[in-house]
Design a protein around this motif. Sequence first.
Motif: not given
Length: 379
Positions: A201, A214, A216, A220, A238, A241
Amino acid sequence: MSARRSTAATLLTLAVATAALAGCSKKDDKTAADAVKVNATDTACEVSKTSFPAGHVVLDIANKGSKVTEVYVYAEGDKIVTERENIGPGTKASITAEIKAGSYEIACKPGMVGDGIRQKITVTGDGGSAAPADPRLTAAVTAYRTYAQEQADLTIPAVEAFAAAINAGDVEKAKSLYAPSRTGWERTEPVAESFGDVDPKTDAREDGLEPGQEWTGWHKLEKSLWADGAIGDAEKKLADQLVADLKDWQKKIPEAEITATSMANGAKELLDEVATGKVTGEEERYSHTDLADFAANVEGAKKAYELLKPVASEKDAELARTLDSEFAAIETLLAKYKQADGTYTSYDKVAETERKTLSDAVNALAEPLSKLAAAVVAK
């Protein structure tokens, strides 16, 4: 991180040590007959034994294929128990791991991509009675856990500042805070990878995503800042997160299963991270802050070595002298690229001949470092 790394527990799930030399069994040194032989080809992963006792297990790997391969031992949930990357065609490698009873899979990954060709294995029993711990190693483990926690604690305010710049829409400030936000992570990356999906992640590269995953995390945002030069609502989300995911990592450090041998394994793994991502320029392909990551990986590896050195130097003085020399050499090389403000030269400004020199220094350190775990457990 290495491309195509799935949910990982590289440093210290199930008390694992990886080394180029075979370790000791509960009775005595492992012999060639005791080893589990793994023949890896481009289409198969042949394992000589699918059931063996818990304790010190030696995997003797032969790459008989045409592609560079890597071999993993996975526990339930694809948690990595131990691994060896970059095994070239026609070459061999040896992994020594201390594995508890349970069900596992051995995976060969020709081309170092995908989920690999897998064979189920069963590890039986309890591995026998453990020998009394050397108090120096117990102290080393305690000190390393403290170090890992400190690095996580230092990361949070750094990544919060990075996220705040993104939320303010300040591209240039966010760029300046990107590399510092990663330092603590890079110093202790094997520990960070030991917590399930935290690593995918936060630190996945675009070409390392699993199907349906996904994208992340840091890289990214790196692409948005350097390649796109823009910050939108998606990037702000993002960034928030990323802070949350890293706080999750910070809270989990006390749960990490850390042993002296897995500290040694993690030190070698940090050098593998340099070899497969930083020296090639693949890790920070947009920001070109690879040398900052490189330096942090070396710092983390050296910390683990220094904590283990009192025991390692007693059991293998020549190895310790070599490691001291090679760490000094690589630190001298890195110092050439450190600027007055503490940042490092952008890696796209580093000539190919210089990259080759850096790569040679990494290889010169990685080879003896692969023997550290064996030295630590030697009788």
